[in-house]
Design an enzyme around this catalytic site. Structure first.
Site, PDB file in Angstrom:
ATOM      1  N   GLY A  32       0.785  -1.230   0.000  1.00 34.18           N
ATOM      2  CA  GLY A  32       0.000   0.000   0.000  1.00 34.18           C
ATOM      3  C   GLY A  32       0.814   1.276   0.000  1.00 34.18           C
ATOM      4  O   GLY A  32       0.252   2.365  -0.139  1.00 34.18           O
ATOM      5  N   HIS A  66      13.800  15.230   0.449  1.00 33.61           N
ATOM      6  CA  HIS A  66      13.197  15.619   1.730  1.00 33.61           C
ATOM      7  C   HIS A  66      14.051  15.254   2.947  1.00 33.61           C
ATOM      8  O   HIS A  66      13.834  15.808   4.038  1.00 33.61           O
ATOM      9  CB  HIS A  66      11.824  14.961   1.897  1.00 33.61           C
ATOM     10  N   HIS A 125       6.394  18.507  -4.881  1.00 30.61           N
ATOM     11  CA  HIS A 125       6.630  18.869  -3.482  1.00 30.61           C
ATOM     12  C   HIS A 125       7.860  19.767  -3.363  1.00 30.61           C
ATOM     13  O   HIS A 125       8.806  19.632  -4.135  1.00 30.61           O
ATOM     14  CB  HIS A 125       6.836  17.615  -2.626  1.00 30.61           C
ATOM     15  N   PHE A 131      21.327  24.261   2.645  1.00 29.74           N
ATOM     16  CA  PHE A 131      22.141  25.356   2.104  1.00 29.74           C
ATOM     17  C   PHE A 131      21.477  26.723   2.316  1.00 29.74           C
ATOM     18  O   PHE A 131      21.757  27.671   1.585  1.00 29.74           O
ATOM     19  CB  PHE A 131      22.397  25.120   0.609  1.00 29.74           C
ATOM     20  N   VAL A 176      25.368  27.902  -2.921  1.00 25.75           N
ATOM     21  CA  VAL A 176      24.340  27.076  -3.556  1.00 25.75           C
ATOM     22  C   VAL A 176      23.059  27.898  -3.635  1.00 25.75           C
ATOM     23  O   VAL A 176      22.576  28.406  -2.628  1.00 25.75           O
ATOM     24  CB  VAL A 176      24.070  25.776  -2.776  1.00 25.75           C
ATOM     25  N   SER A 184      12.908  26.133  -6.447  1.00 24.44           N
ATOM     26  CA  SER A 184      11.902  25.067  -6.358  1.00 24.44           C
ATOM     27  C   SER A 184      10.561  25.566  -6.887  1.00 24.44           C
ATOM     28  O   SER A 184      10.088  26.636  -6.502  1.00 24.44           O
ATOM     29  CB  SER A 184      11.745  24.607  -4.903  1.00 24.44           C
ATOM     30  N   ASP A 241       6.202  13.398 -10.032  1.00 27.68           N
ATOM     31  CA  ASP A 241       4.868  13.514  -9.449  1.00 27.68           C
ATOM     32  C   ASP A 241       4.197  14.827  -9.839  1.00 27.68           C
ATOM     33  O   ASP A 241       3.056  15.084  -9.450  1.00 27.68           O
ATOM     34  CB  ASP A 241       4.910  13.359  -7.927  1.00 27.68           C
TER      35      ASP A 241
END
Length: 566
Positions: free
Chosen positions: A62, A176, A213, A222, A228, A232, A299
């Protein structure tokens, strides 16, 4: 031309120099460089990392995260023939020492020790390290982390050594994971470890995340440095992990070096392209990174089990195509993606984009062909979900981000420093592999890994072509891949010989034994019961002295094949 070839500073030994001097020098040389195609017009050299074992791991019944999707993508890549155009590597397993360059010793020791059958003795650590429902303990959890992390770190080193233009590790991209805890199906943050490796050779590294995400683990690592820059594009608002607000811009020395583009449900190809290209163009202009890491979480595709965007495979891949145009060392990583048939489609197509190869929309037959029913096509159509990202909203966010970027110093530099030792010595590993190579094999594996098929050299048994001489055969008479590894060694379990045997209408697929009839030395037998044969080759050398004092040497060869009596 690389800066270290133009600059007087020893860039091979130091991170680099005064970029103002280098830029002046580049401008002076611009008039001396002969006209012709730019670097982007040439074929990119691509290194691809894959271990067949990575698809064996199972998060549990699952659970939406299925490492099997990586095996599906790899199988499609094989059957499209993309492996011929790139170097294919089986990555090393990342060591405890490599993983603790970012993660805490205690956390990695926990991952190494915990197993499903000894959970009771680790109860007090489960909550501390956030291991449980989202991030379950499953068989082989530590080895799984070693495999996907090893590929990302090896790709970064390959880029540092200028031995490739693009490195690909679809098993990686687990963005993550935090320093001392698991999060969002991620245990070890291979992205942070790969970026740390890139920073040994590059003053600045750009990280771009197109997962649905927010890439919170990488941003957090960072958040206070200007070396860096993290960008996102993600769903924001009552959605995991809850971070990535427009106002999250970094802190301390890293202020303005975190760029977040919060999006709403239903973003489509047109909207995404409208925001991705202009923002990334500005980022590249202001920041001028030495290397780029692109996390390609799938995703964000339409129809994902956990996602809420409406991107097609082509829309998603345009991000890869766009970042390629800057001609920077590029590390492509996987990430999220929970409708596994679409994940396989996406990463296969993006491998083709990295190679600059056009692939047909009709899927080739493969081990998982039935997964792609009913249309059996590579590309997917968007759904009819509403796009809640209005043009005004996207423009407002874009303007805010441009304003933040203007506060950033142009191409910030760092002090000159000695380059730390690589996480692993690839040259030493290759030498060790060659030393340990089987003396009965003609070409050591370490050398085979570097071989790619030449352009327009498409005679392959898998396509029904004819072998073009011994160059196409390895010592076992098998067709090698572009990296020189025999096809059997790269194909997933149960797929051995299937591409060759498909020409006969029968194959060894999913463990079924072929019953095709073969002929050997005039004897017909079932393939599974062919008698062992002994081949004896005799060489005879005759030397004849000529009247003029010279000697003529004649060599004759005789081969005899006999059945071995058992």
């Amino acid at each position: 031309m690389p800066l270290w070839q133009l600059c007087e500073s020893p860039a091979r030994a130091y991170a680099c120099c005064d970029f103002a001097v280098c830029n002046d020098l580049l401008q002076k040389m611009a008039t001396q460089v002969p006209t012709g195609p730019v670097r982007g017009d040439y074929e990119k050299k691509v290194s691809y990392y894959y271990d067949a074992d990575v698809g064996n791991f199972y998060y549990g019944q699952g659970h939406p995260m299925k490492p099997h999707r990586i095996r599906m993508a790899h199988n499609l890549i094989l059957n499209y023939g993309l492996y011929r155009k790139m170097e294919v590597y089986r990555p090393h397993k990342a060591t405890f020492e490599e993983m603790t360059k970012f993660h805490s010793d205690e956390y990695i020791r926990f991952l190494r020790a915990v197993k499903p059958d000894n959970l009771a003795s680790f109860n007090k650590y489960m909550q501390q390290f956030n291991v449980g429902e989202d991030c379950p303990v499953f068989d082989g959890i530590y080895e799984f982390c070693q495999l996907y992390t090893g590929g990302s770190v090896a790709g970064a080193i390959k880029l540092n050594k200028r031995q490739t233009d693009i490195a690909v590790n679809w098993a990686g991209g687990l963005h993550h994971a935090k320093k001392a805890e698991a999060s969002g199906f991620c245990y070890v943050n291979d992205i942070v470890l790969a970026i740390l490796e890139l920073l040994k050779y590059h003053q600045r590294v750009l990280y771009v995340d197109i997962d649905v995400h927010h890439g919170d683990g990488v941003e957090e690592a960072f958040f206070t440095t200007d070396r860096v820059l993290t960008v996102s594009y993600h769903k924001y608002g009552e959605y995991f992990p809850g971070t990535g607000d427009l106002n999250d811009i970094g802190a301390g020395k890293g202020k303005h070096y975190a760029v977040n583009f919060p999006l709403r449900d239903g973003v489509d190809d047109a909207s995404y392209e409208e925001i991705f290209a202009p923002v990334m163009r500005k980022v590249m202009e202001f920041y001028d990174p030495g290397a780029v890491v692109l996390q390609c979480g799938a995703d964000s595709l339409t129809g994902d089990r956990l996602g809420c965007f409406n991107l097609t495979v082509k829309g998603h891949a345009r991000c890869v195509e766009f970042m390629k145009t800057f001609n920077k060392p590029l590390l492509l990583l996987g990430g999220g993606g929970y409708t596994i048939k679409n994940v396989a489609r996406c990463w296969t197509y993006e491998t083709a984009v990295a190679l600059g190869v056009e692939v047909p929309n009709e899927l080739p037959y493969n081990d998982y062909f039935e997964y792609f029913a009913p249309d059996f096509k590579l590309h997917i159509a968007p759904s009819n979900m509403s796009n809640l990202n209005s043009t005004d909203y996207l423009s407002q966010v874009k303007d805010r981000l441009f304003e933040n970027l203007r506060h950033m110093p142009f191409a910030p530099s760092v002090q000159q420093h000695d380059v730390p030792r690589d996480a692993m010595d690839l040259d030493e590993m290759e030498r060790a592999a060659m030393d340990a190579a089987n003396p009965d094999e003609r070409v050591p594996q370490a050398l085979k890994d570097r071989i790619r098929e030449r352009e327009n050299d498409n005679n392959d048994i898998a396509e029904g072509g004819e072998r073009s001489g011994d160059r196409d055969l390895d010592v076992n008479g098998e067709m090698p891949h572009s990296n020189g590894m025999s096809r059997k060694r790269l194909l997933p379990e149960g797929f051995a010989d299937s591409m060759e045997d498909d020409n006969q209408g029968r194959g060894i697929l999913n463990g079924a034994v072929s019953t095709s009839v073969v002929a050997l030395a005039g004897t017909t037998a079932e393939a599974a019961t062919v008698e062992p044969m002994e081949v004896v080759t005799t060489h005879t050398v005759d030397a004849v002295k000529n009247p003029d004092g010279t000697t003529t040497v004649t060599t004759t060869e005789q081969t005899k094949t006999t059945a071995v009596v058992q």
